[in-house]
Design a protein around this motif. Sequence first.
Motif: not given
Length: 277
Positions: A114-117, A119-135, A152-157
């Motif tokens: 729900q944040g502005d663009e 702040g999305r980069e920090a959110q995306f960095a956390r997502l990337t770390d998680s996905v790397l662990r999952m993969v 409306v989520h972190t990965l939005n486009t």
Amino acid sequence: MRIGVRGHDYGTTTATELARRISEAGFSCLQLALHKAIEGVQPEYGRLNPGFCYDVRRAFEDRHLEVAVLGCYIDPASLDEEKRLYDVKRFREQVAYCRQLGSNIVATETSSYQGDEAGREAQFARLTDSVLRMVEQAERFGVFVGIEPVHVHTLNTPALTRRLLDIVACDNMQIVLDPINLLSPQTIDRQREIIDECLALFGDRIVAIHAKDVQIGENGRFRPCVIGDGLFDHEYFYGKLAKVKPGISVLREEAHPETAAKDIARLKQFIARAEGV
């Protein structure tokens, strides 16, 4: 293309009863979120075991149903680091048991944002770390992680989805595409453009489709409806999809048992025309 359904749209019950309901409704596969669909299953880490997985798999196989996708919906970009890593641990457990449950895909969305663009980069960095662990776990067990972008989520486009694919740089990461989840009432008129962008940027990495339809309610928001009664251009989408992903599983989301027959019939019509049958 095979037509399936989200399992818990048919209730939370035993695997045997759920398989009966879904099979008799006319679906040929499903997306199974274990703790939402199978009674007595808790979402905590450490509950899965080979005996349980055998019983679940056998229940669906006896009804000739494939578990096309395991839905393990976590918060992979959570601000709560302890929660994020625990969720990743739960996801990795489902990856380890994925094949025993009769599937080869474990899927999740990517956290509401729900944040502005800025702040999305920090959110995306956390997502990337998680996905790397999952993969990493998916590579070990020879299965796929399916990531579903939502506007409306972190990965939005589509573009950010492509960026994540490039960073992870592993074929074990794939995309579950729900095209309506990348639309809004403000962009519904641009749906063909957005569909084309998705297929151009990651059409080769799509492993499953979520199908639904929407109308715009009096509040200006999307509301679900029967397939074909809404605003989504199914003819265009499946016509394009058939060229890049023939035979892919199409999983009805937000299904209502009383309208399932109509949903299936209409999806079959769209798919048959797309495939030239």
